[in-house]
Design a protein around this motif. Structure first.
Motif, mmCIF file in Angstrom:
data_model
loop_
_atom_site.group_PDB
_atom_site.id
_atom_site.type_symbol
_atom_site.label_atom_id
_atom_site.label_comp_id
_atom_site.label_asym_id
_atom_site.label_seq_id
_atom_site.Cartn_x
_atom_site.Cartn_y
_atom_site.Cartn_z
ATOM 1 N N PRO A 76 43.473 39.244 49.610
ATOM 2 C CA PRO A 76 43.186 38.110 48.719
ATOM 3 C C PRO A 76 44.419 37.564 48.003
ATOM 4 O O PRO A 76 44.459 36.377 47.637
ATOM 5 N N TRP A 77 45.429 38.415 47.805
ATOM 6 C CA TRP A 77 46.637 37.951 47.128
ATOM 7 C C TRP A 77 47.451 37.004 47.983
ATOM 8 O O TRP A 77 48.358 36.329 47.477
ATOM 9 N N TRP A 78 47.154 36.956 49.276
ATOM 10 C CA TRP A 78 47.858 36.038 50.168
ATOM 11 C C TRP A 78 47.167 34.682 50.253
ATOM 12 O O TRP A 78 47.691 33.758 50.882
ATOM 13 N N LEU A 79 45.986 34.544 49.648
ATOM 14 C CA LEU A 79 45.270 33.275 49.677
ATOM 15 C C LEU A 79 45.749 32.382 48.532
ATOM 16 O O LEU A 79 46.003 32.871 47.424
ATOM 17 N N TYR A 80 45.881 31.122 48.769
ATOM 18 C CA TYR A 80 46.376 30.198 47.748
ATOM 19 C C TYR A 80 45.721 28.838 47.951
ATOM 20 O O TYR A 80 45.040 28.591 48.951
ATOM 21 N N GLY A 81 45.908 27.995 46.976
ATOM 22 C CA GLY A 81 45.338 26.660 47.051
ATOM 23 C C GLY A 81 44.127 26.468 46.161
ATOM 24 O O GLY A 81 43.678 25.336 45.963
ATOM 25 N N GLY A 82 43.578 27.533 45.610
ATOM 26 C CA GLY A 82 42.436 27.429 44.706
ATOM 27 C C GLY A 82 42.688 28.238 43.445
ATOM 28 O O GLY A 82 43.717 28.886 43.290
ATOM 29 N N GLU A 83 41.748 28.187 42.532
ATOM 30 C CA GLU A 83 41.872 28.932 41.285
ATOM 31 C C GLU A 83 41.563 30.407 41.514
ATOM 32 O O GLU A 83 40.695 30.762 42.313
ATOM 33 N N GLN A 84 42.307 31.264 40.800
ATOM 34 C CA GLN A 84 42.099 32.701 40.863
ATOM 35 C C GLN A 84 41.837 33.239 39.463
ATOM 36 O O GLN A 84 42.256 32.648 38.469
ATOM 37 N N GLY A 85 41.155 34.369 39.421
ATOM 38 C CA GLY A 85 40.898 35.002 38.144
ATOM 39 C C GLY A 85 42.137 35.700 37.598
ATOM 40 O O GLY A 85 43.150 35.832 38.296
ATOM 41 N N PHE A 86 42.032 36.161 36.333
ATOM 42 C CA PHE A 86 43.166 36.830 35.694
ATOM 43 C C PHE A 86 43.269 38.285 36.122
ATOM 44 O O PHE A 86 44.360 38.822 36.285
ATOM 45 N N THR A 87 42.148 38.953 36.340
ATOM 46 C CA THR A 87 42.151 40.385 36.618
ATOM 47 C C THR A 87 42.024 40.705 38.099
ATOM 48 O O THR A 87 42.071 41.874 38.473
ATOM 49 N N ASN A 88 41.841 39.719 38.957
ATOM 50 C CA ASN A 88 41.829 39.949 40.394
ATOM 51 C C ASN A 88 42.283 38.675 41.090
ATOM 52 O O ASN A 88 42.386 37.617 40.472
ATOM 53 N N ALA A 89 42.573 38.819 42.380
ATOM 54 C CA ALA A 89 43.131 37.685 43.122
ATOM 55 C C ALA A 89 42.075 36.898 43.876
ATOM 56 O O ALA A 89 42.420 35.980 44.619
ATOM 57 N N HIS A 90 40.807 37.248 43.739
ATOM 58 C CA HIS A 90 39.764 36.565 44.501
ATOM 59 C C HIS A 90 39.619 35.116 44.028
ATOM 60 O O HIS A 90 39.466 34.854 42.827
ATOM 61 N N PRO A 91 39.642 34.160 44.952
ATOM 62 C CA PRO A 91 39.435 32.754 44.560
ATOM 63 C C PRO A 91 38.059 32.573 43.927
ATOM 64 O O PRO A 91 37.060 33.137 44.385
ATOM 65 N N THR A 92 38.008 31.797 42.878
ATOM 66 C CA THR A 92 36.747 31.546 42.187
ATOM 67 C C THR A 92 35.985 30.406 42.858
ATOM 68 O O THR A 92 36.532 29.675 43.683
ATOM 69 N N GLY A 93 34.702 30.283 42.502
ATOM 70 C CA GLY A 93 33.887 29.189 43.014
ATOM 71 C C GLY A 93 33.360 29.391 44.412
ATOM 72 O O GLY A 93 32.959 28.421 45.068
ATOM 73 N N GLN A 94 33.321 30.625 44.899
ATOM 74 C CA GLN A 94 32.831 30.889 46.244
ATOM 75 C C GLN A 94 31.309 31.024 46.237
ATOM 76 O O GLN A 94 30.692 31.344 45.208
ATOM 77 N N GLU A 95 30.714 30.832 47.399
ATOM 78 C CA GLU A 95 29.262 30.936 47.538
ATOM 79 C C GLU A 95 28.918 31.677 48.824
ATOM 80 O O GLU A 95 29.770 31.889 49.696
ATOM 81 N N GLY A 96 27.642 32.030 48.938
ATOM 82 C CA GLY A 96 27.121 32.611 50.175
ATOM 83 C C GLY A 96 27.824 33.879 50.592
ATOM 84 O O GLY A 96 28.079 34.783 49.786
ATOM 85 N N ALA A 97 28.168 33.962 51.892
ATOM 86 C CA ALA A 97 28.756 35.174 52.457
ATOM 87 C C ALA A 97 30.114 35.491 51.838
ATOM 88 O O ALA A 97 30.464 36.661 51.650
ATOM 89 N N ASP A 98 30.878 34.453 51.502
ATOM 90 C CA ASP A 98 32.190 34.690 50.891
ATOM 91 C C ASP A 98 32.040 35.344 49.519
ATOM 92 O O ASP A 98 32.764 36.291 49.189
ATOM 93 N N LEU A 99 31.112 34.853 48.717
ATOM 94 C CA LEU A 99 30.885 35.452 47.407
ATOM 95 C C LEU A 99 30.342 36.872 47.557
ATOM 96 O O LEU A 99 30.751 37.786 46.819
ATOM 97 N N ALA A 100 29.439 37.066 48.509
ATOM 98 C CA ALA A 100 28.879 38.404 48.728
ATOM 99 C C ALA A 100 29.986 39.390 49.104
ATOM 100 O O ALA A 100 30.011 40.532 48.622
#
Length: 451
Positions: A76-100
């Motif tokens: 996840p730290w290699w993903l860019y172009g969207g907003e990330q949280g402060f305590t982890n690198a997961h992009p925010t605003g995901q839905e469905g299978a990505d959020l799961a």
């Protein structure tokens, strides 16, 4: 019979005929001996007695599986172009299978894989020291060998961060190793347990303080909570298309994160726990410690997943405002140590179940574990040109679930490479380099034959 005159001297018997007389001896002067000061033995026999007999499957299997978790946690730290949280690198605003997938990763992988890595690193510290002791190396020299090894790990970590990966942990673990070996290597088990309880207590206190602060601030008593959030504008080196700027940003973030991992206390705690486990041989002889490993696995994984669920709930927006995401970080980190140790115990049980029935899959995973440093660095060699903007730039277009698939594929490549090296009977190149830097041309103790 004639009689002697009264004043005649009595006849003297020869000395050998005088049963109760000892020949005259000149008096000997007794010199006071200076008191001898106690000195520790040159060889640490207690450590030598705990040296593993042969190379056990469990530590290598655990390291090999750990690197799969590391790849999934890093991608996840290699993903860019969207907003990330402060305590982890997961992009925010995901839905469905990505959020799961993100929620599962936060529960079972993130914050559990690196404590597992640190635990196995601590386990390896004692393995190296005990084998040196069993080979007759004086303890001071064995300690110096470990210190040189850890100092070179810090240097290798800096090079790794500069060239490829801002999240390098080789340097942080080397720094912790320098501290732990200097202060705790020859301390008693009781001393190590006290240190572990103190570190865990401090982490628990910080975690409760953070959670309480989040609850108070979240109630609105302090007004707008945005002022308590993370600073904006943090650099994202993978998004940098200029490799030189990528390298500078990566090294700069590594210089901050490396000492921070020491002061966060999770890595030192996991390393100390690993040393304690190695002294008992929990992973070297997992069949003998099956009941203990079951208890550790069940309790550790349950605690680890409970702390991960806290982080997952925060990521899903079910707890605090995004600006207060740090409120759950302390408790989740402490639970992550328990989860990492639980995973190590679980992998030990898997190795005990396999026993001598090692197949090609378990053999390949163990081959990765034997070459864990080389396999870890190879992940960065593959991730960086694939995902960074200065390479193919896939990090800017992949979804979280797709990125996880890339991580699994990268781990499979390291599996194949390690299996090839194993078949050829060759060590990993990073292990050879570190061995040469730390030990020079002096002989290095190997595991003694199984008996």
């Amino acid at each position: 019979m004639s009689q002697l005159p009264p004043d005649a001297p009595l006849p003297q018997q020869p000395p050998h005929q005088q049963p109760h007389q000892q020949p005259h001896q000149p008096p000997q002067q007794q010199w006071a001996q200076p008191p001898q000061q106690w000195a520790p033995p040159e060889v640490d026999h207690a450590a030598a007695a705990s040296a593993a007999r042969g190379r056990s499957l469990a530590p290598d299997l655990a390291r090999g599986l750990m690197l799969l978790l590391i790849a999934l946690a890093n991608v996840p730290w290699w993903l860019y172009g969207g907003e990330q949280g402060f305590t982890n690198a997961h992009p925010t605003g995901q839905e469905g299978a990505d959020l799961a997938w993100q929620l599962f990763s936060l529960v079972a992988i993130d914050g559990r894989s690196y404590p597992l890595f640190a635990f196995l690193f601590g386990y390896g510290i004692w393995q190296l020291y005990s084998r040196q002791s069993a080979a007759g190396t004086p303890w001071r020299e064995a300690r110096r060998l470990l210190q040189r090894r850890h100092a070179w790990m810090v240097a290798l970590g800096a090079v790794h961060a500069l060239l490829l990966w801002l999240g390098d942990i080789v340097g942080a673990y080397g720094l912790v190793g320098l501290i732990v070996v200097a202060l705790l290597l020859r301390r008693s088990d009781r001393a190590l347990r006290i240190v572990a309880w103190v570190l865990a207590g401090l982490l628990l206190a910080f975690g409760l303080l953070g959670l309480t602060s989040g609850l108070v601030l979240g109630s609105g008593v302090a007004g707008d909570v945005s002022q308590f959030g993370a600073p904006a504008g943090l650099p994202q080196p993978p998004a940098e298309s200029n490799y030189l700027l990528f390298a500078i940003q990566s090294l700069g973030m590594w210089l901050i994160a490396t000492p921070a991992q020491v002061f966060s206390l999770t890595v030192p705690l996991a390393v100390v726990l690993g040393m304690l486990a190695a002294r008992r041989g929990l992973l070297d002889r997992p069949a003998e410690h099956r009941a203990t490993l079951v208890r550790i696995a069940v309790a550790g994984i349950l605690i680890g997943w409970a702390g991960g669920a806290l982080a997952a709930a925060q990521h899903a927006g079910a707890l605090f405002a995004p600006e207060l995401s740090w409120a759950t970080m302390g408790l989740s980190s402490l639970a992550g140590v328990a989860g990492g140790v639980g995973y190590a115990a679980l992998f030990g049980l898997v190795a005990a179940a396999i026993g001598e029935r090692r197949g090609p899959v378990s053999g390949a995973i163990a081959a990765v574990g034997k070459r864990s440093l080389s396999s870890y660095l190879l992940q960065s060699v593959l991730f960086a040109p694939l995902l960074a903007a200065w390479g193919l730039g896939l990090g800017g277009v992949l979804s979280p679930l797709q990125a996880a698939g890339v991580a699994v594929a990268v781990w499979l490549v390291t599996l194949i490479v390690a299996a090839v090296f194993e078949r050829a009977g060759r060590r990993g190149p990073a292990e050879v380099l570190l061995r040469r830097l730390a030990y020079g041309r002096r002989p290095v103790a190997e595991p003694s034959p199984l008996r």
